[in-house]
Enzyme design. Structure first.
Site, mmCIF file in Angstrom:
data_model
loop_
_atom_site.group_PDB
_atom_site.id
_atom_site.type_symbol
_atom_site.label_atom_id
_atom_site.label_comp_id
_atom_site.label_asym_id
_atom_site.label_seq_id
_atom_site.Cartn_x
_atom_site.Cartn_y
_atom_site.Cartn_z
ATOM 1 N N HIS A 1 -30.033 -21.262 22.806
ATOM 2 C CA HIS A 1 -30.908 -21.655 23.910
ATOM 3 C C HIS A 1 -31.663 -22.904 23.487
ATOM 4 O O HIS A 1 -32.176 -22.971 22.376
ATOM 5 C CB HIS A 1 -31.882 -20.522 24.242
ATOM 6 N N LEU B 1 -38.453 -16.969 23.146
ATOM 7 C CA LEU B 1 -37.814 -17.727 24.215
ATOM 8 C C LEU B 1 -38.842 -18.398 25.139
ATOM 9 O O LEU B 1 -39.827 -17.799 25.541
ATOM 10 C CB LEU B 1 -36.956 -16.763 25.046
ATOM 11 N N HIS C 1 -29.395 -17.113 21.136
ATOM 12 C CA HIS C 1 -29.931 -16.464 22.327
ATOM 13 C C HIS C 1 -29.000 -15.427 22.937
ATOM 14 O O HIS C 1 -29.449 -14.393 23.437
ATOM 15 C CB HIS C 1 -30.227 -17.554 23.360
ATOM 16 N N ARG D 1 -22.566 -19.799 28.891
ATOM 17 C CA ARG D 1 -23.097 -19.138 30.073
ATOM 18 C C ARG D 1 -24.154 -20.010 30.737
ATOM 19 O O ARG D 1 -24.995 -20.598 30.051
ATOM 20 C CB ARG D 1 -23.731 -17.802 29.673
ATOM 21 N N GLU E 1 -35.799 -21.350 30.684
ATOM 22 C CA GLU E 1 -35.183 -22.523 31.310
ATOM 23 C C GLU E 1 -35.883 -22.818 32.635
ATOM 24 O O GLU E 1 -35.846 -23.939 33.136
ATOM 25 C CB GLU E 1 -33.699 -22.220 31.548
ATOM 26 N N PHE F 1 -31.923 -24.285 38.295
ATOM 27 C CA PHE F 1 -31.600 -23.887 36.934
ATOM 28 C C PHE F 1 -30.504 -24.798 36.404
ATOM 29 O O PHE F 1 -29.854 -25.515 37.167
ATOM 30 C CB PHE F 1 -31.147 -22.421 36.906
ATOM 31 N N ARG G 1 -26.571 -25.358 28.972
ATOM 32 C CA ARG G 1 -27.337 -25.047 27.760
ATOM 33 C C ARG G 1 -26.693 -25.599 26.491
ATOM 34 O O ARG G 1 -27.386 -26.079 25.603
ATOM 35 C CB ARG G 1 -27.500 -23.537 27.625
ATOM 36 N N GLN H 1 -24.354 -18.501 22.207
ATOM 37 C CA GLN H 1 -25.191 -19.471 22.899
ATOM 38 C C GLN H 1 -26.501 -19.730 22.164
ATOM 39 O O GLN H 1 -27.235 -18.787 21.839
ATOM 40 C CB GLN H 1 -25.520 -18.983 24.311
#
Lengths: 317, 296, 559
Positions: C229, C239, C337, C372, C242, C114, C273, C227
């Protein structure tokens, strides 16, 4: 795109005539979903329209309802796929469950059935320090059922629940599959014993409604069939359903065809006089009309070839 | 037009009137039929055998497909259940070459191999796809004017729609209504037409099974239908054979005649009641005959 | 009288994990949620949950460092240490509860890569990890028979003598107002995504808990940290996990170049991100996008992998964009997001108000700081949800129910509702106001921000509040009146908008997700600190708190 969306509404606060159809004419984007239309109505046209929805991407399971008479998620149903040549589509609340208001149904029945199958993992013995070791293939098989978003589309359109609210039903039985087949669970047999009871796995008619309407490919009926197979493998072969499957298989494996006359005998047990007597009037009426199957059950030509295949499969598979 | 007829068990067993009625109608339509049961084809398993052993079912169906391939004919079914079970098996066989090879391993002894070209189709679809509605109308000598008929499909000719290739053949979805209209009948549409007749659970939960019969037959009665017509003999067994019990259980007087699709076709083509085996039903079809103007 | 030792508001991952934990400790627990628990937005978490398991050669301090760096050094490091060191045990206990994580060839839990992390330490269930955990936690709730007030909407927190001692709420199915008394209340209400138009968030994500706590006097912290995304679907804004990039998918501009080479040559598509979103937005802004988007290309991953590990986005592509991701690249753009900020809370979930806890996205512990990391949100919910549940259960054992005038609470809530319902139908609709607000805030509080933009947003908020006060509810009934609920939610969103805007203007630097064109650099000398907004009688009060630094001194951030 012009659409005419006809909604079956229910206003519980109105004293009478509180269930009625109402039409809305809307101009929608070509790729809009049924849910987009409903949201547009409640935001721009009539704020009193009640509909559950949240994620708009087929993951929260809130918006199951009937579109043109069949259960679907409103969010992943494109208007262009469901409108007729005149741009019309009908929307109703999900079936089987009572309506609270408009498209919102009371899902208590749905959840009561899920709770009925003890839907939590029940391993025996002390927990391991780390994770349970389990093959990925088994986990991925379960993922096909964990994928269920509990939207209730299958329950809405289940042909058995429509006439018998006691049936455990497709969603809960698919959930049961998830535990019966979880290598970490140690209650497999006792779960199957319960599922084998009346209102359980044998009450499904195999009509494929749930497979057809499930928006997530869970295929509840296929899971129910697999549970039947598991139950029989566990030696739970004395239910009427199990004997029926047994007798059917025996007949086809032996003669290539179905021996309809022997089927009820084997299904109910040769000495189950009560059940056989119950069949008698039907049989008698059928006989009078020349409808009774031929008493001499003829095999297909070259039946030895069939028997050879059956024997080989029994040996190999 | 030549077809390999897969008549199934029930058309010659529990509903013996269906088989001769089919032969009559097909003859009229000029079909040449090569009968697969004479060539050793087996039962499809009806979904019941599949509960116990799906693989065995797939081998049996692959065998039937291979026999049809070997005589170079397309398969015609006359039972929704046979149709559905065959279509489902065919999908599994065709979408996975490894699986097909494994299945073929069991056919090799007989010198058979399923190559994946079979397209089993119900007579109902053949009427639309091969004969065509306009052509079908030309066979009508006794239009069923004023006869109000409700369609009842049988689950397996409706679902699962992907195995039945509804996307490729959208006309299959309302094929029964279109044929009924072509014969001059009035279609009584009702939401139960694609639901389950209850037959598969008859021996397991008779009460539920019979409730389904009562629900569907009484619903169309309330809508003023003279008869129901079905392309599935298993639906017929239940809707006709268990209607007396349904009337008893639901305490209603229903008496809704249930016709096999070939019987309805036969009436419009001028066959008489006896030729179509209409006297063999549990619920008398006399009302239908008098409405069409055919002596009982 | 409805009363519970521990009352949990919200039934997503944080809420249900807290409920299971509090129940374990013998407390009388209840959960109240405006939707059925399995409808909660935790469902939408696709990619996975992070943990550094030592038995596979990982070290939680590495995970902690990646998280600190990802946060752009704004997160409190003591809190990160708690989260990362306890992560392993929490993953294992989720597995014991029944979560069906993907496995490796030996049958152990498998991992995927990730963004922003040096090691593959993301545990996952295909690409519906959030749903898979959410449903298992609900299974646990069914087993423990914890009371769930399903489809109840919280109207206010009851504060007596400075302590939180319950809530007023409306039961949606009947429209009746109740007071639920509680020794402790844990807010687990998630984020405030719907404030932005578009957003990846579900329609229920309206910042209720943050606003309720804010109104009750609890400070909201780091609310400017929103955030974006990097990969949200063109049009609907749905969405795209990721996990796709974790499995090796590329980001391409209109010339087919993997543009991340320019922005993060080492980590490429798997940079943090905020970095990837800025890169994507820059490509689009500078004319290298296609129709306001860039492309996410999964084609080279192959059908088998996509069908096993990326099933959800395979169907999202099909259902929501008409695209077969096996054969075509997906048009995507950065989209709102998540909010890193929230109700200021500590590592046990405690807020500044005794008896009131907060955990999950609605809280700010802070472990995410300025940005995050993907798959740290689920971890945040289960670690701090568990800790808050345990703490609240233990504390409530030592407490008595506080006495207060229940009748007057109900009366007041009833009156407020009735006043809203009685407004003439001539006023504006909530939906208008919400959409305009969402577009306005997206315009001025996007991936890049400026003083003038945020100031104009601040001014327009006054106008939005006035419009809100004039909103009318069309549905006059009480039963399942969503028109009423949405109107109330809009009020909550406006409070959050105020805190977000003021915090954004306050922080005069670029850090993490707060990227200011007028202050392009990070400024550790002046802004290595948290920004807090507290509602007072004199209006919103802005204050600061130092960032806790334990092992990792701020460094330049490169991927």
């Amino acid at each position: 795109m012009q659409v005419n969306i006809s909604i079956k509404r229910h206003n519980p606060s109105a004293p009478d005539n509180n269930t009625y159809w109402e039409d809305f004419d809307l101009s929608m984007h070509d790729t809009a979903s049924v849910l987009d239309a409903l949201i547009k109505i409640r935001e721009d046209v009539d704020g009193s329209l009640s509909v559950r929805c949240s994620c708009r991407s087929a993951i929260c399971g809130s918006c199951a309802m009937r579109v043109n008479g069949h259960a679907k998620l409103a969010c992943n149903t494109k208007l262009s796929d469901v409108i007729d040549a005149d741009g019309r589509v009908t929307v109703e609340p999900a079936g089987v469950m009572p309506v609270i208001k408009d498209l919102v149904v009371d899902q208590t029945l749905f959840w009561d059935k899920v709770k009925q199958i003890s839907p939590w993992l029940q391993p025996d013995g002390p927990e391991p320090e780390g994770e349970y070791i389990a093959p990925n293939s088994a986990m991925m098989d379960l993922a096909g059922v964990m994928n269920c978003i509990m939207c209730g589309a299958c329950v809405s359109d289940c042909t058995v629940l429509e006439i018998d609210k006691d049936f455990i039903g497709p969603a809960a039985l698919a959930k049961a599959y998830r535990f019966v087949n979880d290598p970490r669970d140690d209650q497999t047999k006792s779960r199957l014993i319960e599922l084998n009871e009346k209102t359980g796995i044998w009450d499904c008619t195999r009509c494929f409604e749930c497979v057809e309407v499930c928006p997530k490919g869970v295929a509840p009926m296929e899971r129910i069939m697999s549970l039947r197979e598991s139950a029989m493998e566990q030696g739970l072969d004395q239910t009427v359903g199990a004997r029926h499957a047994d007798a059917f298989t025996d007949s086809v494996a032996h003669s290539g065809w179905l021996n309809e006359l022997l089927l009820p005998l084997k299904t109910f047990g040769m000495f189950n006089l009560g059940a056989m007597m119950g069949l008698a009037p039907i049989g008698l009426r059928a006989l009078l009309r020349g409808k009774m199957p031929s008493i001499f059950h003829r095999s297909v030509p070259n039946v030895h070839r069939i028997r050879r295949i059956v024997k080989k499969i029994e040996e190999n598979e | 037009m030549k077809y390999a007829l897969f008549a199934g068990c029930v058309s010659r067993g529990g509903c013996p009137e269906l088989y001769p009625a089919t032969l009559k109608v097909c003859q009229k339509l000029g079909f040449f039929l090569d009968e697969l049961h004479e060539r050793g084809a087996t039962c499809t398993g009806a979904g019941v055998l599949q509960e116990k052993n799906q693989f065995l079912g797939d081998v049996f169906n692959a065998r039937t497909f291979a026999i049809a391939e070997s005589i170079g004919l397309k398969i015609m079914t006359i039972c929704s259940t046979c149709q559905g079970v065959m279509s489902q098996a065919n999908k599994r066989l065709k979408e996975n070459p490894e699986y097909l090879a494994k299945v073929n391993g069991y056919l090799a002894d007989e010198g058979l191999e399923y190559k994946g070209t079979a397209q089993p189709r119900h007579l109902l679809w053949i009427l639309i796809e091969d004969v065509g509605i306009e052509k079908l109308k030309t066979y009508v000598t006794q239009p069923l004017t004023n006869l109000r008929v409700a369609p009842f499909y049988g689950c397996y000719i409706i679902r699962p729609s992907d195995a039945l290739e509804f996307k490729l053949h959208p006309e299959r979805e309302d094929s029964l209504e279109r044929v009924m209209e072509a014969l001059g009948a009035d279609v009584v549409d009702f939401p139960g037409k694609t639901r389950c007749c209850g037959f598969p659970i008859l021996t397991i939960n008779e009460k539920n099974s019979v409730s389904m019969v009562a629900k569907h037959t009484s619903e169309v009665k309330d809508l003023g239908a003279d008869a129901m017509v079905t392309p599935c003999p298993l639906c017929h067994l239940n809707l006709d054979g268990y209607q007396p019990k349904a009337m008893q259980q639901s305490q209603q007087n229903i008496n809704m005649p249930i016709l096999h699709l070939p019987q309805l076709l036969g009436l419009a083509m001028g066959f008489d009641a006896k030729e179509l085996g209409l006297s063999r039903h549990i619920i008398s079809a006399k009302k239908v005959l008098s409405k069409v103007g055919i002596p009982a | 009288m409805l009363e519970h030792d521990v009352l949990i508001v919200g039934a997503g991952l944080a809420g249900m994990r807290a409920a299971v934990a509090a129940h374990e400790r013998g407390a009388n627990v209840a959960v109240i949620s405006k939707v059925h628990p399995v409808r909660s937005h935790s469902n939408a978490a696709q990619g996975g949950i992070n943990a550094a398991l030592t038995d596979r050669g990982d070290d939680w301090t590495d995970h902690a460092f990646d998280t600190v760096k990802g946060s752009d050094y704004l997160a409190d490091q003591d809190a990160i240490e708690v989260m990362c060191s306890e992560a392993g045990d929490d993953i294992i206990s989720l597995e014991h509860m029944g979560v069906i994580f993907n496995r490796d060839e030996k049958g152990h839990l498998g991992t995927r890569a990730f963004g922003g992390q040096q090691k593959a330490r993301t545990f996952f269930v295909a690409d519906f990890t959030g749903q898979a955990i959410l449903h298992v936690l609900y299974e646990q709730l069914m087993e423990s028979k914890v009371k769930v007030y399903e489809e109840w909407f919280v109207l206010s927190l009851i504060i007596e003598d400075g302590e939180c001692c319950g809530v007023t709420a409306i039961e949606m199915a009947t429209g009746r107002v109740y007071v639920i008394r509680a020794k402790t209340v844990i807010m687990c209400t998630g984020g405030v995504g719907r404030l932005f138009e578009p957003s990846t968030n579900g329609l229920i994500v309206t910042g209720d808990g943050m606003a309720l706590a804010y109104r009750a006097g609890a400070p909201l912290m780091d609310m400017e940290m929103i955030q974006y995304h990097p990969t949200t679907l063109k049009g609907s804004g749905v969405l795209i996990t990721e996990g796709a990039r974790g499995e090796g998918a590329y980001l391409l501009n209109k010339s087919g170049d993997r543009f991340m080479e320019k922005y993060a040559p080492n980590m490429m598509e798997l940079a943090s991100r905020d970095v990837v979103s800025r890169a994507g937005q820059t490509e689009i802004n500078e004319g290298r996008g296609i129709d306001g988007c860039v492309l996410l290309d999964c084609r080279h991953l192959g059908e088998k992998l996509i069908k096993e590990r990326l099933t959800e986005i395979l169907s999202i592509g099909r259902d929501f964009a008409g695209i077969d991701i096996i054969k075509e690249p997906i048009p995507i753009r950065p989209g709102m997001h998540y909010i890193m900020g929230g109700i200021k809370s500590d590592i046990d979930g405690k807020t500044s108000i005794p008896g009131l806890y907060a955990t999950g996205e609605c809280a700010c512990v802070s472990v995410h700081g300025g940005n995050r990391l993907g798959a740290n949100s689920l971890l945040d919910t289960v670690v701090f949800g568990r800790r808050a549940g345990h703490h609240a259960a233990e504390v409530s054992k030592q407490m008595e129910y506080k006495k207060f005038d229940v009748t007057s609470q109900i009366k007041k809530a009833e009156m407020d509702l009735q006043k809203l319902l009685d407004r003439d139908n001539v006023g504006e609709r909530w939906a208008n106001v919400r959409t305009d607000l969402g577009v306005e805030i997206d315009k001025h509080f996007g991936v890049f921000r400026t003083e003038s933009g945020m100031q104009s947003l601040k001014e327009s908020l006054t106008g939005f509040k006035a419009r809100y006060d004039n909103c009318s509810v069309q549905d006059k009934g009480r039963i399942f009146n969503t028109d009423l609920i949405f109107t109330l939610e809009l009020g909550y969103m406006l409070d959050c908008a105020e805190a977000i805007t003021l915090s954004g203007i306050e922080r005069k630097e670029s850090r993490g997700a707060h990227s200011r064109i007028d202050y392009p650099q990070r400024d550790d000398d002046n802004w290595l600190k948290h920004v807090l907004v507290t509602k007072t009688a004199e209006g919103p009060l802005l204050t600061h708190l130092p960032v806790t630094i334990t092992s990792w001194e701020p460094q330049e951030r490169k991927y």
